[in-house]
Design a protein around this motif. Structure first.
Motif, PDB file in Angstrom:
ATOM      1  N   ASP A 127      54.411 -22.976 -42.885  1.00  0.00           N
ATOM      2  CA  ASP A 127      54.951 -23.908 -42.443  1.00  0.00           C
ATOM      3  C   ASP A 127      55.832 -23.695 -43.281  1.00  0.00           C
ATOM      4  OD1 ASP A 127      53.530 -23.085 -40.516  1.00  0.00           O
ATOM      5  OD2 ASP A 127      53.026 -25.413 -39.888  1.00  0.00           O
ATOM      6  N   ARG A 128      56.591 -23.482 -45.011  1.00  0.00           N
ATOM      7  CA  ARG A 128      57.676 -23.514 -45.471  1.00  0.00           C
ATOM      8  C   ARG A 128      57.965 -22.352 -45.946  1.00  0.00           C
ATOM      9  NH1 ARG A 128      55.170 -27.533 -48.653  1.00  0.00           N
ATOM     10  NH2 ARG A 128      55.635 -29.132 -47.939  1.00  0.00           N
ATOM     11  N   TYR A 129      59.675 -21.763 -45.900  1.00  0.00           N
ATOM     12  CA  TYR A 129      59.505 -20.354 -45.799  1.00  0.00           C
ATOM     13  C   TYR A 129      59.929 -20.044 -47.832  1.00  0.00           C
ATOM     14  CZ  TYR A 129      60.922 -19.880 -40.720  1.00  0.00           C
ATOM     15  OH  TYR A 129      60.421 -20.026 -39.509  1.00  0.00           O
ATOM     16  N   ARG A 130      59.638 -20.266 -48.659  1.00  0.00           N
ATOM     17  CA  ARG A 130      59.576 -20.164 -49.767  1.00  0.00           C
ATOM     18  C   ARG A 130      58.311 -20.598 -50.380  1.00  0.00           C
ATOM     19  NH1 ARG A 130      64.556 -20.433 -52.550  1.00  0.00           N
ATOM     20  NH2 ARG A 130      63.682 -19.468 -54.255  1.00  0.00           N
ATOM     21  N   LEU A 131      57.615 -19.850 -51.684  1.00  0.00           N
ATOM     22  CA  LEU A 131      56.928 -19.691 -51.765  1.00  0.00           C
ATOM     23  C   LEU A 131      56.635 -21.252 -52.703  1.00  0.00           C
ATOM     24  CD1 LEU A 131      56.293 -15.779 -53.103  1.00  0.00           C
ATOM     25  CD2 LEU A 131      54.893 -17.646 -51.167  1.00  0.00           C
ATOM     26  N   PRO A 132      55.609 -21.519 -53.221  1.00  0.00           N
ATOM     27  CA  PRO A 132      55.290 -22.834 -54.172  1.00  0.00           C
ATOM     28  C   PRO A 132      55.474 -22.039 -54.990  1.00  0.00           C
ATOM     29  CG  PRO A 132      53.339 -22.397 -52.160  1.00  0.00           C
ATOM     30  CD  PRO A 132      54.261 -21.659 -51.830  1.00  0.00           C
ATOM     31  N   ILE A 133      55.594 -22.436 -56.474  1.00  0.00           N
ATOM     32  CA  ILE A 133      55.418 -22.024 -57.538  1.00  0.00           C
ATOM     33  C   ILE A 133      54.367 -22.554 -58.148  1.00  0.00           C
ATOM     34  CG2 ILE A 133      56.950 -21.937 -59.350  1.00  0.00           C
ATOM     35  CD1 ILE A 133      57.904 -20.497 -57.174  1.00  0.00           C
ATOM     36  N   VAL A 134      52.963 -21.813 -57.863  1.00  0.00           N
ATOM     37  CA  VAL A 134      52.131 -22.681 -58.055  1.00  0.00           C
ATOM     38  C   VAL A 134      50.954 -21.229 -58.642  1.00  0.00           C
ATOM     39  CG1 VAL A 134      51.582 -24.554 -56.735  1.00  0.00           C
ATOM     40  CG2 VAL A 134      50.977 -22.531 -55.745  1.00  0.00           C
ATOM     41  N   LEU A 135      51.936 -20.038 -58.435  1.00  0.00           N
ATOM     42  CA  LEU A 135      51.251 -18.539 -58.673  1.00  0.00           C
ATOM     43  C   LEU A 135      51.711 -17.638 -58.820  1.00  0.00           C
ATOM     44  CD1 LEU A 135      48.204 -18.444 -55.576  1.00  0.00           C
ATOM     45  CD2 LEU A 135      47.843 -19.388 -58.009  1.00  0.00           C
ATOM     46  N   ILE A 136      51.545 -17.017 -60.302  1.00  0.00           N
ATOM     47  CA  ILE A 136      53.536 -16.490 -60.492  1.00  0.00           C
ATOM     48  C   ILE A 136      52.290 -14.755 -60.553  1.00  0.00           C
ATOM     49  CG2 ILE A 136      54.534 -15.757 -62.550  1.00  0.00           C
ATOM     50  CD1 ILE A 136      55.084 -18.028 -60.555  1.00  0.00           C
ATOM     51  N   PRO A 137      52.562 -14.055 -60.275  1.00  0.00           N
ATOM     52  CA  PRO A 137      51.976 -12.907 -60.236  1.00  0.00           C
ATOM     53  C   PRO A 137      52.343 -11.537 -61.276  1.00  0.00           C
ATOM     54  CG  PRO A 137      54.004 -12.773 -58.942  1.00  0.00           C
ATOM     55  CD  PRO A 137      53.864 -13.816 -59.131  1.00  0.00           C
ATOM     56  N   GLU A 138      51.777 -10.512 -62.604  1.00  0.00           N
ATOM     57  CA  GLU A 138      51.618 -10.279 -63.527  1.00  0.00           C
ATOM     58  C   GLU A 138      52.156  -8.428 -62.998  1.00  0.00           C
ATOM     59  OE1 GLU A 138      48.425 -11.474 -66.255  1.00  0.00           O
ATOM     60  OE2 GLU A 138      49.312 -13.297 -66.273  1.00  0.00           O
ATOM     61  N   PHE A 139      51.262  -8.100 -61.843  1.00  0.00           N
ATOM     62  CA  PHE A 139      50.999  -6.727 -61.807  1.00  0.00           C
ATOM     63  C   PHE A 139      51.005  -6.312 -60.360  1.00  0.00           C
ATOM     64  CE2 PHE A 139      47.172  -6.955 -64.251  1.00  0.00           C
ATOM     65  CZ  PHE A 139      46.328  -5.971 -63.306  1.00  0.00           C
ATOM     66  N   TYR A 140      50.832  -5.379 -60.187  1.00  0.00           N
ATOM     67  CA  TYR A 140      49.922  -4.838 -58.741  1.00  0.00           C
ATOM     68  C   TYR A 140      49.665  -3.367 -58.471  1.00  0.00           C
ATOM     69  CZ  TYR A 140      52.728  -8.694 -56.073  1.00  0.00           C
ATOM     70  OH  TYR A 140      53.272  -9.618 -55.411  1.00  0.00           O
ATOM     71  N   ASN A 141      48.751  -2.634 -58.056  1.00  0.00           N
ATOM     72  CA  ASN A 141      48.181  -1.558 -58.366  1.00  0.00           C
ATOM     73  C   ASN A 141      48.305  -1.349 -56.524  1.00  0.00           C
ATOM     74  OD1 ASN A 141      47.351  -1.056 -61.227  1.00  0.00           O
ATOM     75  ND2 ASN A 141      45.218  -2.541 -61.193  1.00  0.00           N
ATOM     76  N   ILE A 142      49.054  -0.474 -56.766  1.00  0.00           N
ATOM     77  CA  ILE A 142      49.175  -0.404 -54.817  1.00  0.00           C
ATOM     78  C   ILE A 142      48.874   1.525 -54.578  1.00  0.00           C
ATOM     79  CG2 ILE A 142      50.474   0.108 -53.207  1.00  0.00           C
ATOM     80  CD1 ILE A 142      52.409  -2.413 -54.899  1.00  0.00           C
ATOM     81  N   THR A 143      47.891   1.692 -53.486  1.00  0.00           N
ATOM     82  CA  THR A 143      47.517   3.354 -52.950  1.00  0.00           C
ATOM     83  C   THR A 143      48.651   3.192 -51.765  1.00  0.00           C
ATOM     84  OG1 THR A 143      45.786   3.537 -54.525  1.00  0.00           O
ATOM     85  CG2 THR A 143      45.977   4.930 -52.698  1.00  0.00           C
ATOM     86  N   LEU A 144      48.923   3.889 -51.398  1.00  0.00           N
ATOM     87  CA  LEU A 144      49.831   3.892 -50.323  1.00  0.00           C
ATOM     88  C   LEU A 144      49.254   5.874 -49.152  1.00  0.00           C
ATOM     89  CD1 LEU A 144      52.798   2.306 -50.175  1.00  0.00           C
ATOM     90  CD2 LEU A 144      51.232   1.017 -49.059  1.00  0.00           C
ATOM     91  N   TRP A 145      48.762   5.960 -48.315  1.00  0.00           N
ATOM     92  CA  TRP A 145      48.823   7.343 -47.283  1.00  0.00           C
ATOM     93  C   TRP A 145      49.325   7.434 -46.525  1.00  0.00           C
ATOM     94  CZ3 TRP A 145      43.088   8.881 -45.996  1.00  0.00           C
ATOM     95  CH2 TRP A 145      43.489  10.157 -45.544  1.00  0.00           C
ATOM     96  N   PRO A 146      50.788   7.615 -46.384  1.00  0.00           N
ATOM     97  CA  PRO A 146      51.959   7.863 -45.010  1.00  0.00           C
ATOM     98  C   PRO A 146      51.501   9.041 -44.162  1.00  0.00           C
ATOM     99  CG  PRO A 146      52.929   8.910 -47.268  1.00  0.00           C
ATOM    100  CD  PRO A 146      51.517   7.621 -47.507  1.00  0.00           C
ATOM    101  N   ARG A 147      51.165   9.099 -43.184  1.00  0.00           N
ATOM    102  CA  ARG A 147      50.816   9.893 -42.052  1.00  0.00           C
ATOM    103  C   ARG A 147      52.134  10.385 -41.464  1.00  0.00           C
ATOM    104  NH1 ARG A 147      46.299   6.904 -43.671  1.00  0.00           N
ATOM    105  NH2 ARG A 147      44.471   7.532 -43.198  1.00  0.00           N
ATOM    106  N   LEU A 148      52.664  11.394 -41.568  1.00  0.00           N
ATOM    107  CA  LEU A 148      53.361  12.784 -41.541  1.00  0.00           C
ATOM    108  C   LEU A 148      53.671  13.548 -40.067  1.00  0.00           C
ATOM    109  CD1 LEU A 148      54.912  13.912 -45.063  1.00  0.00           C
ATOM    110  CD2 LEU A 148      54.943  12.025 -43.597  1.00  0.00           C
ATOM    111  N   MET A 149      52.606  13.072 -39.362  1.00  0.00           N
ATOM    112  CA  MET A 149      52.209  13.379 -37.938  1.00  0.00           C
ATOM    113  C   MET A 149      51.574  12.483 -37.381  1.00  0.00           C
ATOM    114  SD  MET A 149      52.111  16.732 -38.042  1.00  0.00           S
ATOM    115  CE  MET A 149      51.444  17.215 -36.765  1.00  0.00           C
ATOM    116  N   PRO A 150      51.654  12.142 -36.484  1.00  0.00           N
ATOM    117  CA  PRO A 150      51.079  10.849 -34.817  1.00  0.00           C
ATOM    118  C   PRO A 150      49.454  10.696 -34.634  1.00  0.00           C
ATOM    119  CG  PRO A 150      52.512  12.940 -33.743  1.00  0.00           C
ATOM    120  CD  PRO A 150      52.379  13.008 -35.187  1.00  0.00           C
ATOM    121  N   ASN A 151      49.521   9.713 -34.748  1.00  0.00           N
ATOM    122  CA  ASN A 151      47.861   9.657 -34.700  1.00  0.00           C
ATOM    123  C   ASN A 151      47.836   9.595 -33.069  1.00  0.00           C
ATOM    124  OD1 ASN A 151      45.074   8.382 -33.654  1.00  0.00           O
ATOM    125  ND2 ASN A 151      45.442   7.217 -35.256  1.00  0.00           N
TER     126      ASN A 151
END
Length: 316
Positions: free
Chosen positions: A46-70
């Protein structure tokens, strides 16, 4: 005698007013620090700021945008999967990561996430997962605590709307030669990266980003890093291009940029920096990108000299 009596009452009145003022200030402070819940402890989600207990190092992200409507809903969507590696700096049985307007795919164990650990240690089992809409968190409660100094990986699969709201990963449209064109583009600032993938979406939570984009043949994909390769693939019978990008510098989430379009470009170099100007094909053919191409290199040189800081990237 009467005069002294009046002065005494005036002093008493001043003291009473002072005490009331102090009590009011203390009450307001109490409300501010407890969220107006009568002194109840505020839950971390319920707090708006993250607790400083976990520190991210890197992200591996794959995204697939659809350029036509569903066809079923007429909505433009994107799908994606992401792994974030983070280090635990303080023992906790709670993972808070930002998420906004994303729908998650259940894993085999029925949860929306999969948690693994590096090294010989195994990750704690997941107790429950839910979305805290007001504070825009994906909340993961664990059955035991994470170990300080240990690194963990959190994997998710998700779907979002490629809306025309100018926020996160969104849709832009234009007409060219009488045809309607769709662009998938991004605006992560100030807190819209969480609308694109689950992330520790605060400026201080810097990390390295490894981006892969899936997109239709005939389109191009752009991100912060230089393209490292593009390959033709097929998913569910659909022909796609898979474009990978070199890792970014360590940076805040709001600096991430992602584009899929059918733009064309002009190209030059300034020293060892590649400079490209991307725009609609007709615009490039008409020479409207020439001025930008000619001035970008000298501008980069000026700022490198002025700030005495070399440009850190291989391209602009």
């Amino acid at each position: 005698m009467g005069k002294r009596f009046k002065v005494s009452w005036l002093c008493v009145l001043c003291v009473v007013l002072a005490l009331v003022s102090v009590a009011t200030i203390v009450t307001l402070w109490t409300i501010a620090f407890t969220g107006g819940k009568g002194g109840d402890v505020i839950a971390p989600w319920d707090r708006y700021r993250l607790p400083i207990v976990l520190i991210p190092e890197f992200y591996n992200i794959t995204l697939w945008p659809r350029l036509m409507p569903n066809p079923n809903s007429s909505l433009y969507i994107f799908t994606g999967w992401s792994t974030v590696q983070f280090e635990c700096v303080e023992a906790t049985d709670l993972i808070l990561i930002h998420s906004n307007k994303l729908n998650y795919t259940e894993m085999k164990d029925g949860h929306w996430v999969r948690l693994t650990a590096g090294g010989a240690e195994s990750a704690p089992n997941i107790k429950s997962v839910w979305l805290q809409l007001e504070t825009q968190y994906l909340v993961i409660q664990l059955r035991s605590k994470l170990t300080p100094g240990q690194k963990y990986q959190l994997y998710t699969e998700f779907t979002g709307e490629l809306a025309d709201d100018l926020a996160g990963f969104y849709r832009s449209e234009y007409e060219e030669d009488g045809a309607r064109k769709i662009i998938a583009t991004s605006q992560m600032h100030p807190t819209h990266a969480r609308k694109t993938f689950p992330c520790f979406d605060e400026p201080a939570m810097k990390a390295v980003f490894h981006i892969t984009l899936l997109h239709p043949p005939g389109t191009i994909a752009l991100s912060n890093g230089m393209e490292t390769g593009s390959a033709a693939i097929t998913i569910d019978g659909q022909a796609l291009l898979q474009t990978r990008f070199e890792a970014t510098k360590k940076m805040s989430t709001y600096l991430l940029a992602i584009i899929v379009s059918d733009y064309a470009h002009l190209n030059t170099t300034q020293g060892n920096i590649q400079i490209r100007i991307w725009a609609r094909r007709n615009t490039i053919e008409q020479g409207q990108g020439n001025y930008a191409l000619n001035v970008t290199g000298p501008i980069l040189d000026f700022f490198q000299s002025y700030y005495e800081i070399p440009y850190p990237l291989r391209k602009s």
